[in-house]
Design a protein around this motif. Sequence first.
Motif, PDB file in Angstrom:
ATOM      1  N   GLY A  56       0.839  -1.187   0.000  1.00 22.77           N
ATOM      2  CA  GLY A  56       0.000   0.000   0.000  1.00 22.77           C
ATOM      3  C   GLY A  56       0.874   1.237   0.000  1.00 22.77           C
ATOM      4  O   GLY A  56       2.043   1.187   0.383  1.00 22.77           O
ATOM      5  N   GLY A  57       0.309   2.329  -0.429  1.00 20.13           N
ATOM      6  CA  GLY A  57       1.060   3.576  -0.523  1.00 20.13           C
ATOM      7  C   GLY A  57       0.321   4.502  -1.452  1.00 20.13           C
ATOM      8  O   GLY A  57      -0.874   4.738  -1.271  1.00 20.13           O
ATOM      9  N   GLU A  58       1.009   4.974  -2.457  1.00 21.47           N
ATOM     10  CA  GLU A  58       0.369   5.879  -3.425  1.00 21.47           C
ATOM     11  C   GLU A  58       0.663   5.336  -4.815  1.00 21.47           C
ATOM     12  O   GLU A  58       1.810   5.330  -5.262  1.00 21.47           O
ATOM     13  CB  GLU A  58       0.894   7.297  -3.219  1.00 21.47           C
ATOM     14  CG  GLU A  58      -0.160   8.362  -3.469  1.00 21.47           C
ATOM     15  CD  GLU A  58      -0.573   8.397  -4.933  1.00 21.47           C
ATOM     16  OE1 GLU A  58      -1.792   8.353  -5.223  1.00 21.47           O
ATOM     17  OE2 GLU A  58       0.331   8.444  -5.781  1.00 21.47           O
ATOM     18  N   SER A  59      -0.396   4.907  -5.488  1.00 25.49           N
ATOM     19  CA  SER A  59      -0.197   4.151  -6.726  1.00 25.49           C
ATOM     20  C   SER A  59       0.418   4.985  -7.845  1.00 25.49           C
ATOM     21  O   SER A  59       1.168   4.458  -8.670  1.00 25.49           O
ATOM     22  CB  SER A  59      -1.518   3.522  -7.176  1.00 25.49           C
ATOM     23  OG  SER A  59      -2.509   4.506  -7.336  1.00 25.49           O
ATOM     24  N   CYS A  89      -4.209  -2.491  -1.400  1.00 28.95           N
ATOM     25  CA  CYS A  89      -4.584  -1.088  -1.599  1.00 28.95           C
ATOM     26  C   CYS A  89      -3.929  -0.495  -2.853  1.00 28.95           C
ATOM     27  O   CYS A  89      -4.340  -0.844  -3.949  1.00 28.95           O
ATOM     28  CB  CYS A  89      -4.287  -0.291  -0.329  1.00 28.95           C
ATOM     29  SG  CYS A  89      -5.245   1.232  -0.264  1.00 28.95           S
ATOM     30  N   ALA A  90      -2.902   0.355  -2.723  1.00 26.28           N
ATOM     31  CA  ALA A  90      -2.230   0.841  -3.930  1.00 26.28           C
ATOM     32  C   ALA A  90      -1.733  -0.340  -4.769  1.00 26.28           C
ATOM     33  O   ALA A  90      -1.719  -0.272  -6.008  1.00 26.28           O
ATOM     34  CB  ALA A  90      -1.074   1.762  -3.559  1.00 26.28           C
ATOM     35  N   ILE A  93      -4.396  -1.566  -6.953  1.00 24.49           N
ATOM     36  CA  ILE A  93      -4.510  -0.688  -8.124  1.00 24.49           C
ATOM     37  C   ILE A  93      -3.461  -1.074  -9.166  1.00 24.49           C
ATOM     38  O   ILE A  93      -3.743  -1.159 -10.364  1.00 24.49           O
ATOM     39  CB  ILE A  93      -4.363   0.791  -7.690  1.00 24.49           C
ATOM     40  CG1 ILE A  93      -5.525   1.193  -6.759  1.00 24.49           C
ATOM     41  CG2 ILE A  93      -4.299   1.723  -8.903  1.00 24.49           C
ATOM     42  CD1 ILE A  93      -5.341   2.522  -6.035  1.00 24.49           C
ATOM     43  N   ARG A 118     -10.093   4.249  -7.798  1.00 24.88           N
ATOM     44  CA  ARG A 118      -9.217   4.749  -6.720  1.00 24.88           C
ATOM     45  C   ARG A 118     -10.003   5.606  -5.745  1.00 24.88           C
ATOM     46  O   ARG A 118     -10.971   6.253  -6.117  1.00 24.88           O
ATOM     47  CB  ARG A 118      -8.087   5.589  -7.308  1.00 24.88           C
ATOM     48  CG  ARG A 118      -7.180   4.824  -8.249  1.00 24.88           C
ATOM     49  CD  ARG A 118      -6.101   5.739  -8.823  1.00 24.88           C
ATOM     50  NE  ARG A 118      -5.375   6.357  -7.737  1.00 24.88           N
ATOM     51  CZ  ARG A 118      -4.981   7.640  -7.730  1.00 24.88           C
ATOM     52  NH1 ARG A 118      -5.239   8.425  -8.736  1.00 24.88           N
ATOM     53  NH2 ARG A 118      -4.334   8.117  -6.682  1.00 24.88           N
ATOM     54  N   ASN A 119      -9.544   5.642  -4.497  1.00 22.08           N
ATOM     55  CA  ASN A 119     -10.132   6.504  -3.447  1.00 22.08           C
ATOM     56  C   ASN A 119     -11.654   6.384  -3.437  1.00 22.08           C
ATOM     57  O   ASN A 119     -12.368   7.384  -3.279  1.00 22.08           O
ATOM     58  CB  ASN A 119      -9.736   7.967  -3.673  1.00 22.08           C
ATOM     59  CG  ASN A 119      -8.228   8.155  -3.749  1.00 22.08           C
ATOM     60  OD1 ASN A 119      -7.481   7.461  -3.060  1.00 22.08           O
ATOM     61  ND2 ASN A 119      -7.783   9.058  -4.588  1.00 22.08           N
ATOM     62  N   ILE A 147      -7.653   2.591   3.965  1.00 19.83           N
ATOM     63  CA  ILE A 147      -7.061   3.934   4.011  1.00 19.83           C
ATOM     64  C   ILE A 147      -7.105   4.525   2.604  1.00 19.83           C
ATOM     65  O   ILE A 147      -6.363   4.087   1.725  1.00 19.83           O
ATOM     66  CB  ILE A 147      -5.597   3.885   4.522  1.00 19.83           C
ATOM     67  CG1 ILE A 147      -5.528   3.195   5.899  1.00 19.83           C
ATOM     68  CG2 ILE A 147      -5.002   5.289   4.584  1.00 19.83           C
ATOM     69  CD1 ILE A 147      -4.109   2.866   6.364  1.00 19.83           C
ATOM     70  N   ARG A 148      -8.005   5.474   2.400  1.00 20.61           N
ATOM     71  CA  ARG A 148      -8.222   6.014   1.038  1.00 20.61           C
ATOM     72  C   ARG A 148      -8.212   4.847   0.029  1.00 20.61           C
ATOM     73  O   ARG A 148      -7.508   4.877  -0.987  1.00 20.61           O
ATOM     74  CB  ARG A 148      -7.161   7.056   0.684  1.00 20.61           C
ATOM     75  CG  ARG A 148      -7.314   8.333   1.525  1.00 20.61           C
ATOM     76  CD  ARG A 148      -6.186   9.319   1.315  1.00 20.61           C
ATOM     77  NE  ARG A 148      -5.998   9.665  -0.094  1.00 20.61           N
ATOM     78  CZ  ARG A 148      -6.728  10.543  -0.757  1.00 20.61           C
ATOM     79  NH1 ARG A 148      -7.713  11.173  -0.156  1.00 20.61           N
ATOM     80  NH2 ARG A 148      -6.489  10.808  -2.015  1.00 20.61           N
ATOM     81  N   HIS A 183      -5.571  -3.366   4.235  1.00 19.25           N
ATOM     82  CA  HIS A 183      -4.154  -3.538   4.604  1.00 19.25           C
ATOM     83  C   HIS A 183      -3.964  -4.564   5.716  1.00 19.25           C
ATOM     84  O   HIS A 183      -3.733  -4.178   6.868  1.00 19.25           O
ATOM     85  CB  HIS A 183      -3.604  -2.215   5.143  1.00 19.25           C
ATOM     86  CG  HIS A 183      -3.505  -1.108   4.145  1.00 19.25           C
ATOM     87  ND1 HIS A 183      -2.371  -0.880   3.398  1.00 19.25           N
ATOM     88  CD2 HIS A 183      -4.384  -0.145   3.802  1.00 19.25           C
ATOM     89  CE1 HIS A 183      -2.556   0.173   2.632  1.00 19.25           C
ATOM     90  NE2 HIS A 183      -3.768   0.643   2.855  1.00 19.25           N
TER      91      HIS A 183
HETATM   92  N1  LIG Z   1      -3.600   3.136   1.380  1.00 19.89           N
HETATM   93  C1  LIG Z   1      -3.375   3.133   0.100  1.00 19.89           C
HETATM   94  O1  LIG Z   1      -2.602   2.342  -0.449  1.00 19.89           O
HETATM   95  C2  LIG Z   1      -4.089   4.216  -0.648  1.00 19.89           C
HETATM   96  C3  LIG Z   1      -4.071   4.084  -2.153  1.00 19.89           C
HETATM   97  C4  LIG Z   1      -4.115   5.458  -2.773  1.00 19.89           C
HETATM   98  N2  LIG Z   1      -5.367   6.100  -2.567  1.00 19.89           N
HETATM   99  C5  LIG Z   1      -3.755   5.345  -4.245  1.00 19.89           C
HETATM  100  O2  LIG Z   1      -4.462   5.743  -5.105  1.00 19.89           O
HETATM  101  O3  LIG Z   1      -2.728   4.839  -4.552  1.00 19.89           O
END
Ligand SMILES: NC(=O)CC[C@H](N)C(=O)O
Length: 205
Positions: A56-59, A89-90, A93, A118-119, A147-148, A183
Amino acid sequence: MTATTTGGTADVTVGVLALQGDVREHLAALTAAGVEARPVRRPGELAEVDGLVLPGGESTTISKLATAFGLMEPLRERIRSGMPAYGSCAGMIMLADKILDPRAGQETIGGIDMIVRRNAFGRQNESFEAAVEVAGVEGGPVEGVFIRAPWVESTGAEVEELAVFDGHAVAVRQGRLLATAFHPELTGDHRVHRLFADMVRASAR
Ligand SMILES: NC(=O)CC[C@H](N)C(=O)O
């Protein structure tokens, strides 16, 4: 890659794509699940693992760094040739063949025949926890930390929906690929990582 399973020895090696995101938490969860876990930042390191976690993180960031580090094509190639992968999560994606709302320059690795939003859970609910029943995970629901988080908008015929929350798939599997919108690496419950470790062992046999 030996077939030894006695004595709790780590019989397979699982990488965690270590460009951005909660890499350490996945490494710890994989170790707890009984596999050898190591970070992957280069194509040479990718070539040495039996399976890979996409954290997870920011894709968008992960996508851009994967391209910059020359990893995008090697990742696609290994996934096409059957390497097991698990994305949270990310990472979910990153494993989607299609995302609904990509940012400029955002690409996915792909592999799972699904469309991901996403989100998806919206502003007032950007982060929350919920008990989620996951098919293939025994012993009661998993604590889903969202988380988002994305959700799965639609899936192709080959994709198994393992968990549904609020009317949307939040855990899916297609062959050797697994993805969750939440997660499990943040909860201390290693059942999802054990499921993935078993998928990696089955494919390394
Ligand atoms: N916790 C997460 O991995 C968030 C994913 C994030 N919103 C994204 O678009 O990558």
